[in-house]
Design an enzyme around this catalytic site. Sequence first.
Site, mmCIF file in Angstrom:
data_model
loop_
_atom_site.group_PDB
_atom_site.id
_atom_site.type_symbol
_atom_site.label_atom_id
_atom_site.label_comp_id
_atom_site.label_asym_id
_atom_site.label_seq_id
_atom_site.Cartn_x
_atom_site.Cartn_y
_atom_site.Cartn_z
ATOM 1 N N ARG A 61 0.865 -1.177 0.000
ATOM 2 C CA ARG A 61 0.000 0.000 0.000
ATOM 3 C C ARG A 61 0.899 1.223 0.000
ATOM 4 N NH1 ARG A 61 -3.749 2.203 4.999
ATOM 5 N NH2 ARG A 61 -1.774 3.202 5.512
ATOM 6 N N TYR A 68 -2.910 11.774 7.075
ATOM 7 C CA TYR A 68 -3.049 10.344 7.349
ATOM 8 C C TYR A 68 -1.875 9.520 6.808
ATOM 9 C CZ TYR A 68 -4.617 5.522 6.896
ATOM 10 O OH TYR A 68 -4.686 4.159 6.961
ATOM 11 N N ASP A 105 -5.140 3.829 0.084
ATOM 12 C CA ASP A 105 -6.282 4.068 0.969
ATOM 13 C C ASP A 105 -6.652 5.552 0.909
ATOM 14 O OD1 ASP A 105 -8.154 4.095 2.998
ATOM 15 O OD2 ASP A 105 -6.913 2.954 4.420
ATOM 16 N N HIS A 158 -9.200 6.745 2.507
ATOM 17 C CA HIS A 158 -9.673 7.012 3.867
ATOM 18 C C HIS A 158 -10.921 7.887 3.926
ATOM 19 C CE1 HIS A 158 -8.584 6.505 8.167
ATOM 20 N NE2 HIS A 158 -7.939 5.485 7.668
ATOM 21 N N GLU A 204 -8.917 1.928 -1.720
ATOM 22 C CA GLU A 204 -9.680 1.621 -0.509
ATOM 23 C C GLU A 204 -10.472 2.834 -0.029
ATOM 24 O OE1 GLU A 204 -7.141 0.038 2.507
ATOM 25 O OE2 GLU A 204 -8.557 0.440 4.126
ATOM 26 N N GLU A 234 -13.782 -1.192 6.469
ATOM 27 C CA GLU A 234 -13.115 -1.370 7.768
ATOM 28 C C GLU A 234 -13.936 -0.780 8.921
ATOM 29 O OE1 GLU A 234 -9.434 0.695 6.857
ATOM 30 O OE2 GLU A 234 -9.975 2.312 8.213
ATOM 31 N N ARG A 238 -13.492 -5.339 3.678
ATOM 32 C CA ARG A 238 -12.378 -4.956 4.550
ATOM 33 C C ARG A 238 -12.637 -5.163 6.045
ATOM 34 N NH1 ARG A 238 -8.044 -4.500 4.597
ATOM 35 N NH2 ARG A 238 -7.494 -2.368 5.100
ATOM 36 N N GLU A 278 -4.166 -7.414 5.249
ATOM 37 C CA GLU A 278 -3.335 -6.277 5.637
ATOM 38 C C GLU A 278 -2.482 -6.672 6.844
ATOM 39 O OE1 GLU A 278 -5.562 -2.923 7.136
ATOM 40 O OE2 GLU A 278 -4.016 -1.504 6.520
ATOM 41 N N TRP A 291 -11.892 11.809 8.406
ATOM 42 C CA TRP A 291 -10.481 11.432 8.608
ATOM 43 C C TRP A 291 -10.205 10.119 7.925
ATOM 44 C CZ3 TRP A 291 -7.698 7.482 11.289
ATOM 45 C CH2 TRP A 291 -6.295 7.702 11.271
HETATM 46 O O1 EZ4 Z 1 -7.202 4.259 9.970
HETATM 47 O O2 EZ4 Z 1 -7.091 1.294 11.943
HETATM 48 O O3 EZ4 Z 1 -6.507 0.461 6.252
HETATM 49 N N1 EZ4 Z 1 -6.209 0.835 7.340
HETATM 50 C C1 EZ4 Z 1 -6.641 1.928 7.967
HETATM 51 C C2 EZ4 Z 1 -6.230 2.162 9.404
HETATM 52 C C3 EZ4 Z 1 -7.290 2.885 10.212
HETATM 53 C C4 EZ4 Z 1 -7.114 2.667 11.696
HETATM 54 C C5 EZ4 Z 1 -8.238 3.312 12.505
HETATM 55 O O4 EZ4 Z 1 -8.205 2.882 13.825
HETATM 56 O O5 EZ4 Z 1 -7.359 2.684 7.358
HETATM 57 O O6 EZ4 Z 1 -5.019 2.874 9.435
HETATM 58 CO CO CO Z 2 -8.154 1.688 5.608
#
Ligand code: EZ4
Ligand code: CO
Length: 406
Positions: free
Chosen positions: A150, A162, A214, A216, A240, A266, A287, A343, A406
């Site tokens: 990743r 992030y 990702d 996010h 992702e 996730e 995920r 992961e 976030w």
């Molecule tokens: O931000 O687990 O794909 N992984 C992620 C992680 C999440 C954290 C949040 O607690 O997006 O880094």
């Molecule tokens: Co993620």
Amino acid sequence: MPCMRIAAAEVIVTSPARNFVTLKITTDDGVVGYGDGTLNGRELAVASYLRDHVAPLLIGRDPHRIEDTWQYLYRGAYWRRGPVTMAAIAAVDVALWDIKGKVAGLPLYQLLGGASRDAVRTYGHASGRDIPALLDSVREHRERGFTAIRIQCGVPGLDRMYAVSRPSSPGSGPAGPPMPEVEQWDTPAYLRFLPKAFAAVREEFGEDLPLLHDAHHRLTPIEAARLGRALEPFDLFWLEDPTPAENQEALRLVRQHTVTPLAIGEVFNTVWDYQTLIREQLIDYVRSSVTHAGGVSALRKIFDYAAQYQIKAAIHGPVDISPIGMAAGLHLDLAIHNFGIQEFAPHRPETLEVFRVGYRFEDGYLHPGEAPGIGVTVDEQAAARYPYSPAYLPVNTLQDGTVHDW
Ligand code: EZ4
Ligand code: CO
């Protein structure tokens, strides 16, 4: 089979490098099972849910009745779903699978049908504040054996973001309760920059290396569609969480515009969160983790549903899932047919001092090991040396101070 009973259910909160919530269930004949209920930044809510509302209900139950206990906690609460409830139920479910494996003398994956593969392929996290640092990080991950990586890169003009800025350690700030770090976001700058980072990585490492990214949850549907399309020349393994996916319909729009594979979920905690996404084939990878989606029993049902649409399992594996939750996922990864990738962010040495793992990492692959049950034990004396300390995920703001995803 002689009837066993649950004699004790205790909650262990410990902070070896970061906070973890563990449920320890003991049977009347002394078998111990461990489950993970860690919910990053909201740990004590799960600890209370378990200690105050779940543990008393478990005493005297037959630990072998895993599905029955799951339904009792889920339906019996009346207030269904949600991350706190589902992490608590997951902790019970995994602890009971651990006990069943120990009684049977078999690792969990054997109880789930046995191995469907020799080992579990993983991806690691390369990141850099700028492109040269990212290239170094990719190289390092390849040297450590990862066969899929990743990539996350700092965006020019954004100082803290992030996966790139290092969070400060809990309690290191000025006196007073710890507050979330503040990070910055600028969608247009990100959308302009990310394809350049991918181009540089492809240029350096060639077209064979599977690459992931990702986003996010930060994009609107149309921005996500644009990004997916812009990244098509770089042949991603997946993009992702491009959008905040509790808006499941958003993915219809993204799908209409791009063939970049999508990985979502996730933050989901039940199969209901996936209903539209799976039925309409709007995603390629699921995920969810064992810890956040109600345990092995419930996650297996999500994966089985996904399998009907050729959608694959890709369990979330950050360091904020404890080694118990990680190991439980590895057993599932090994057993199911529709496995995609796992992961893997290695835990810190302090974490592994408390949680003694049996899983092994070799050449980019993990194996859960052959110990009966889940295969992780907890050193409670070591755990007691790392008391809970409040810590939060960062919050993310736009230039004008607006709070962003976030
Ligand atoms: O931000 O687990 O794909 N992984 C992620 C992680 C999440 C954290 C949040 O607690 O997006 O880094
Ligand atoms: Co993620």
